[in-house]
Design a protein around this motif. Sequence first.
Motif, PDB file in Angstrom:
ATOM      1  N   ASP A  30      -9.264  -2.209   1.287  1.00 34.18           N
ATOM      2  CA  ASP A  30      -9.144  -0.790   0.920  1.00 34.18           C
ATOM      3  C   ASP A  30      -8.811   0.067   2.144  1.00 34.18           C
ATOM      4  O   ASP A  30      -8.005   1.003   2.057  1.00 34.18           O
ATOM      5  N   LYS A  33      -5.176  -0.485   3.058  1.00 30.20           N
ATOM      6  CA  LYS A  33      -4.303   0.222   2.116  1.00 30.20           C
ATOM      7  C   LYS A  33      -4.270   1.712   2.438  1.00 30.20           C
ATOM      8  O   LYS A  33      -3.223   2.355   2.358  1.00 30.20           O
ATOM      9  N   GLU A  34      -5.427   2.253   2.803  1.00 29.29           N
ATOM     10  CA  GLU A  34      -5.495   3.666   3.179  1.00 29.29           C
ATOM     11  C   GLU A  34      -4.652   3.912   4.439  1.00 29.29           C
ATOM     12  O   GLU A  34      -3.916   4.893   4.528  1.00 29.29           O
ATOM     13  N   LYS A  36      -2.089   2.196   5.399  1.00 30.49           N
ATOM     14  CA  LYS A  36      -0.680   2.044   5.055  1.00 30.49           C
ATOM     15  C   LYS A  36      -0.100   3.344   4.513  1.00 30.49           C
ATOM     16  O   LYS A  36       1.086   3.632   4.707  1.00 30.49           O
ATOM     17  N   SER A  37      -0.921   4.144   3.872  1.00 24.22           N
ATOM     18  CA  SER A  37      -0.444   5.390   3.274  1.00 24.22           C
ATOM     19  C   SER A  37      -0.329   6.528   4.296  1.00 24.22           C
ATOM     20  O   SER A  37       0.250   7.571   3.993  1.00 24.22           O
ATOM     21  N   ASP A  65      -5.188 -11.576   1.352  1.00 28.46           N
ATOM     22  CA  ASP A  65      -4.639 -10.230   1.150  1.00 28.46           C
ATOM     23  C   ASP A  65      -4.856  -9.360   2.386  1.00 28.46           C
ATOM     24  O   ASP A  65      -3.968  -8.606   2.795  1.00 28.46           O
ATOM     25  N   LEU A  69      -1.770  -8.026   4.762  1.00 28.16           N
ATOM     26  CA  LEU A  69      -1.527  -6.590   4.929  1.00 28.16           C
ATOM     27  C   LEU A  69      -1.707  -6.184   6.390  1.00 28.16           C
ATOM     28  O   LEU A  69      -0.933  -5.375   6.915  1.00 28.16           O
TER      29      LEU A  69
END
Length: 130
Positions: A30, A33-34, A36-37, A65, A69
């Motif tokens: 998580d 992913k944060e 990456k944004s 995963d 990432l």
Amino acid sequence: MSKKEEEDIVRIAKKMDKMVSKKHTVGALDLLKELKSIPMNLELLQSTRIGMSVNAIRKQSKEEDVISLAKSLIKSWKKLLDGPTVEKSTEDKKKDSLAQNSPEAKEESSVATFPSIHSHLTPENPSKQP
């Protein structure tokens, strides 16, 4: 670069570092992913040192995963380090080509390739001149 983005990155880095120190990477996906944004630039990378935290998570995690990432983020950030490549203008290319083909450049390249020859041709060693 906004102050909020930098604060978010620092917050994420601290969480990741804590995960690594506790050897417990649950929730890392998580955070990645944060990350990456968030639009990244060289200044943010250097000031937050987020790459170090992401790499530590990558090494520590057993989750594919997370590893994938993390690798992807690091790879994209490395491109920022290399910077944009500026294509030389045609004029600059011509100058470089002419400079490489000049008699001076050829002499320098042969001296670099065969340094022992150069020592025999120098005026400091007149007895060995042909």
